[in-house]
Design a protein around this motif. Structure first.
Motif, PDB file in Angstrom:
ATOM      1  N   ARG A  23      37.230  43.618  45.724  1.00 19.01           N
ATOM      2  CA  ARG A  23      36.840  42.427  46.718  1.00 19.01           C
ATOM      3  C   ARG A  23      38.040  41.399  46.441  1.00 19.01           C
ATOM      4  O   ARG A  23      37.801  40.414  47.509  1.00 19.01           O
ATOM      5  CB  ARG A  23      35.329  42.144  46.615  1.00 19.01           C
ATOM      6  N   GLY A  24      38.872  41.347  45.550  1.00 18.50           N
ATOM      7  CA  GLY A  24      39.755  40.543  45.410  1.00 18.50           C
ATOM      8  C   GLY A  24      39.136  39.076  44.820  1.00 18.50           C
ATOM      9  O   GLY A  24      39.916  38.039  44.872  1.00 18.50           O
ATOM     10  N   GLN A  25      37.913  39.205  44.240  1.00 19.17           N
ATOM     11  CA  GLN A  25      37.183  37.886  43.677  1.00 19.17           C
ATOM     12  C   GLN A  25      37.651  37.675  42.261  1.00 19.17           C
ATOM     13  O   GLN A  25      37.482  36.531  41.896  1.00 19.17           O
ATOM     14  CB  GLN A  25      35.924  38.200  44.063  1.00 19.17           C
ATOM     15  N   THR A  26      38.040  38.867  41.531  1.00 23.27           N
ATOM     16  CA  THR A  26      38.303  38.795  40.291  1.00 23.27           C
ATOM     17  C   THR A  26      39.693  39.352  39.846  1.00 23.27           C
ATOM     18  O   THR A  26      40.133  40.354  40.230  1.00 23.27           O
ATOM     19  CB  THR A  26      37.218  39.526  39.347  1.00 23.27           C
ATOM     20  N   ASN A  27      40.608  38.352  39.464  1.00 20.66           N
ATOM     21  CA  ASN A  27      42.148  38.610  39.129  1.00 20.66           C
ATOM     22  C   ASN A  27      42.673  39.421  40.339  1.00 20.66           C
ATOM     23  O   ASN A  27      43.619  40.588  40.101  1.00 20.66           O
ATOM     24  CB  ASN A  27      41.928  39.409  37.904  1.00 20.66           C
ATOM     25  N   PRO A  28      42.984  39.070  41.501  1.00 20.52           N
ATOM     26  CA  PRO A  28      43.554  39.602  42.405  1.00 20.52           C
ATOM     27  C   PRO A  28      45.051  39.537  41.929  1.00 20.52           C
ATOM     28  O   PRO A  28      45.799  38.668  41.555  1.00 20.52           O
ATOM     29  CB  PRO A  28      43.263  38.947  43.755  1.00 20.52           C
ATOM     30  N   GLY A  29      45.722  40.786  42.265  1.00 19.78           N
ATOM     31  CA  GLY A  29      47.278  40.699  41.964  1.00 19.78           C
ATOM     32  C   GLY A  29      47.483  40.837  40.426  1.00 19.78           C
ATOM     33  O   GLY A  29      48.582  40.767  39.996  1.00 19.78           O
ATOM     34  N   LEU A  30      46.405  41.288  39.512  1.00 19.18           N
ATOM     35  CA  LEU A  30      46.651  41.274  37.992  1.00 19.18           C
ATOM     36  C   LEU A  30      47.915  42.638  37.733  1.00 19.18           C
ATOM     37  O   LEU A  30      48.494  42.317  36.882  1.00 19.18           O
ATOM     38  CB  LEU A  30      45.328  41.610  37.587  1.00 19.18           C
ATOM     39  N   PHE A  31      47.786  43.463  38.502  1.00 23.50           N
ATOM     40  CA  PHE A  31      48.752  44.613  38.055  1.00 23.50           C
ATOM     41  C   PHE A  31      49.838  44.804  39.267  1.00 23.50           C
ATOM     42  O   PHE A  31      49.419  45.664  40.212  1.00 23.50           O
ATOM     43  CB  PHE A  31      47.632  45.840  38.043  1.00 23.50           C
ATOM     44  N   PRO A  32      50.813  44.393  39.222  1.00 27.03           N
ATOM     45  CA  PRO A  32      51.926  44.448  40.262  1.00 27.03           C
ATOM     46  C   PRO A  32      52.375  45.948  40.430  1.00 27.03           C
ATOM     47  O   PRO A  32      52.963  46.323  41.408  1.00 27.03           O
ATOM     48  CB  PRO A  32      53.087  43.517  39.683  1.00 27.03           C
ATOM     49  N   GLY A  33      52.288  46.639  39.506  1.00 23.96           N
ATOM     50  CA  GLY A  33      52.862  48.092  39.220  1.00 23.96           C
ATOM     51  C   GLY A  33      51.728  48.919  40.031  1.00 23.96           C
ATOM     52  O   GLY A  33      52.051  50.314  40.153  1.00 23.96           O
ATOM     53  N   ALA A  34      50.600  48.448  40.596  1.00 20.20           N
ATOM     54  CA  ALA A  34      49.485  49.261  41.101  1.00 20.20           C
ATOM     55  C   ALA A  34      49.386  48.886  42.465  1.00 20.20           C
ATOM     56  O   ALA A  34      49.781  47.666  43.203  1.00 20.20           O
ATOM     57  CB  ALA A  34      48.260  49.159  40.527  1.00 20.20           C
ATOM     58  N   ARG A  35      48.823  49.852  43.613  1.00 20.92           N
ATOM     59  CA  ARG A  35      48.579  49.502  44.843  1.00 20.92           C
ATOM     60  C   ARG A  35      47.216  48.751  44.756  1.00 20.92           C
ATOM     61  O   ARG A  35      46.423  49.062  44.032  1.00 20.92           O
ATOM     62  CB  ARG A  35      48.483  50.523  45.822  1.00 20.92           C
ATOM     63  N   GLU A  36      47.052  47.893  45.914  1.00 18.67           N
ATOM     64  CA  GLU A  36      45.563  47.144  45.759  1.00 18.67           C
ATOM     65  C   GLU A  36      45.227  46.945  47.094  1.00 18.67           C
ATOM     66  O   GLU A  36      45.905  46.810  48.292  1.00 18.67           O
ATOM     67  CB  GLU A  36      45.979  45.554  45.536  1.00 18.67           C
ATOM     68  N   LEU A  37      44.088  47.553  47.322  1.00 18.22           N
ATOM     69  CA  LEU A  37      43.343  47.651  48.515  1.00 18.22           C
ATOM     70  C   LEU A  37      42.166  46.439  48.332  1.00 18.22           C
ATOM     71  O   LEU A  37      41.345  46.823  47.643  1.00 18.22           O
ATOM     72  CB  LEU A  37      42.942  49.151  48.886  1.00 18.22           C
ATOM     73  N   LEU A  38      41.958  45.547  49.269  1.00 19.50           N
ATOM     74  CA  LEU A  38      40.928  44.597  49.029  1.00 19.50           C
ATOM     75  C   LEU A  38      39.979  45.204  50.215  1.00 19.50           C
ATOM     76  O   LEU A  38      40.209  45.358  51.298  1.00 19.50           O
ATOM     77  CB  LEU A  38      41.401  43.325  49.547  1.00 19.50           C
ATOM     78  N   GLY A  39      38.546  45.128  49.668  1.00 21.55           N
ATOM     79  CA  GLY A  39      37.566  45.461  50.783  1.00 21.55           C
ATOM     80  C   GLY A  39      36.163  45.410  49.840  1.00 21.55           C
ATOM     81  O   GLY A  39      36.182  45.426  48.718  1.00 21.55           O
ATOM     82  N   ASP A  40      35.059  45.469  50.444  1.00 19.42           N
ATOM     83  CA  ASP A  40      33.814  45.751  49.848  1.00 19.42           C
ATOM     84  C   ASP A  40      33.301  46.826  50.104  1.00 19.42           C
ATOM     85  O   ASP A  40      33.433  47.605  51.058  1.00 19.42           O
ATOM     86  CB  ASP A  40      32.899  44.637  50.728  1.00 19.42           C
ATOM     87  N   ARG A  41      32.903  47.653  49.077  1.00 13.92           N
ATOM     88  CA  ARG A  41      32.274  48.983  49.018  1.00 13.92           C
ATOM     89  C   ARG A  41      31.112  49.336  50.003  1.00 13.92           C
ATOM     90  O   ARG A  41      30.925  50.331  50.492  1.00 13.92           O
ATOM     91  CB  ARG A  41      32.135  49.580  47.675  1.00 13.92           C
ATOM     92  N   ASP A  42      30.498  48.410  50.248  1.00 16.61           N
ATOM     93  CA  ASP A  42      29.302  48.109  51.021  1.00 16.61           C
ATOM     94  C   ASP A  42      29.591  48.278  52.530  1.00 16.61           C
ATOM     95  O   ASP A  42      28.832  48.444  53.264  1.00 16.61           O
ATOM     96  CB  ASP A  42      28.264  47.005  50.809  1.00 16.61           C
ATOM     97  N   LEU A  43      30.870  48.069  52.899  1.00 15.80           N
ATOM     98  CA  LEU A  43      31.229  47.696  54.347  1.00 15.80           C
ATOM     99  C   LEU A  43      32.128  49.048  54.463  1.00 15.80           C
ATOM    100  O   LEU A  43      31.879  49.666  55.930  1.00 15.80           O
ATOM    101  CB  LEU A  43      31.919  46.589  54.413  1.00 15.80           C
ATOM    102  N   ALA A  44      33.107  49.378  53.918  1.00 14.81           N
ATOM    103  CA  ALA A  44      34.007  50.374  54.167  1.00 14.81           C
ATOM    104  C   ALA A  44      34.930  50.792  52.774  1.00 14.81           C
ATOM    105  O   ALA A  44      35.117  49.827  51.876  1.00 14.81           O
ATOM    106  CB  ALA A  44      35.298  49.842  55.203  1.00 14.81           C
ATOM    107  N   LEU A  45      35.370  52.167  52.697  1.00 12.79           N
ATOM    108  CA  LEU A  45      35.915  52.529  51.549  1.00 12.79           C
ATOM    109  C   LEU A  45      37.004  53.132  51.911  1.00 12.79           C
ATOM    110  O   LEU A  45      37.302  53.880  53.175  1.00 12.79           O
ATOM    111  CB  LEU A  45      34.681  53.716  50.794  1.00 12.79           C
ATOM    112  N   PRO A  46      38.014  53.171  50.916  1.00 13.94           N
ATOM    113  CA  PRO A  46      39.225  53.818  51.299  1.00 13.94           C
ATOM    114  C   PRO A  46      38.931  55.452  51.281  1.00 13.94           C
ATOM    115  O   PRO A  46      38.097  56.193  50.885  1.00 13.94           O
ATOM    116  CB  PRO A  46      39.968  53.987  49.572  1.00 13.94           C
TER     117      PRO A  46
END
Length: 299
Positions: free
Chosen positions: A32-55
């Motif tokens: 959700r981007g609420q805890t440590n967003p951008g923590l891992f620059p070497g990873a892809r990051e998808l922001l969202g709420d699993r209760d609303l939509a999933l990858p």
């Protein structure tokens, strides 16, 4: 491998992500981007709420999805159905077991059932947590799933404070109230040990259900506190207190001693290993000293 982490920026998932990136895996984090967003620059990051939509497939297909934040059956059922992945790894808990008056619980021991009339409950509380996790496990196809049941996880970035309190408190010195008796067993696992083992299990394509408490021997509360004193070099003295209403971290009443004696032989046979307790204490204390707010952050 192409790995998708549901969560992965807070505690166990954070350590897993570090291990996976260090070993060259293709990593995507969905949170959700609420805890440590951008923590891992070497990873892809998808922001969202699993209760609303999933990858889903419109993003890509993954070799393995790892669910670090599934707490209610609906969430897990939806993720297992919608995310395209060959394997599903679910982080459950030994709290699923029905009777902690029994010592030596194994993966085949009975698990909790929801009270009559509460089968659809989704409110996660200390009273519902265990049977909700048990219901989550039922949503998974055993042939393509790895279910891991840790006990108390400790080490740097442990936001619960259950273990963290003890290295910090002993380091302050003076008289320390200690819960129960010195010979009372406790089970603890450094989250970094779980993360490293979990990644190896993923790499080997393992499925099935595994208890994952630690360590690989009997550890007592007395030894834990003595080791804290040795590591910190403090002058702490311990006054042992008892009673079912104790409000001290890691206190488990004797009638629930099975919580600290869960069998981990199956996981150890698959390579689960444990670093020295002194290392965990030292690293945890260093983390707390670098972030004084760590002990006061909400669980």
């Amino acid at each position: 491998m192409k790995l998708l982490l549901l969560g992965g920026t807070r505690f166990v998932g954070r350590h897993f992500a570090e291990e996976a990136l260090a070993r060259g895996h293709d990593l995507t984090l969905f949170h959700r981007g609420q805890t440590n967003p951008g923590l891992f620059p070497g990873a892809r990051e998808l922001l969202g709420d699993r209760d609303l939509a999933l990858p889903s497939g419109r993003w890509r297909r993954w070799d393995t999805v790892l669910d670090f934040c599934g707490y209610v059956p609906r969430q897990v059922r939806k993720a297992a159905a919608e995310i395209e992945a060959d394997r599903y790894v679910f982080i459950s808990s030994i709290s699923v077991y029905a009777d902690f008056s029994v010592r030596g619980l194994t993966e085949d021991s009975p698990v909790k059932q929801p009270p009559k009339g509460q089968e659809r409950t989704e409110e996660v509380t200390p009273a519902t947590y265990g049977w909700l996790k048990a219901l989550c496990e039922r949503e998974l196809d055993e042939s393509r799933s790895l279910i891991v049941r840790p006990g108390i996880l400790v080490g740097p970035h442990d936001y619960t404070g259950r273990f963290t309190y003890w290295p910090w408190r002993v380091a302050q010195g003076g008289e320390v109230q200690a819960p129960g008796r010195p010979g009372r067993p406790v089970q603890l696992l450094d989250a970094r040990d779980l993360a490293g083992w979990l990644l190896k299990m993923v790499e080997k394509g393992r499925t099935g259900t595994f208890n994952a408490p630690g360590p690989g021997r009997v550890l007592t509360m007395g030894e834990l506190l003595e080791t804290c004193r040795e590591v910190t070099g403090s002058d702490a003295t311990f006054t042992w207190v008892d009673g079912n209403d104790l409000d001290l971290p890691l206190w488990i009443p004797e009638e629930k001693s099975g919580f600290d004696s869960v069998d981990n032989g199956k996981a150890r046979a698959e390579g689960l290993a444990f670093r020295p307790l002194a290392d965990t204490i030292r690293d945890t204390l260093a983390w707390v000293e670098a972030d004084p707010e760590a002990l006061r952050k909400p669980a």
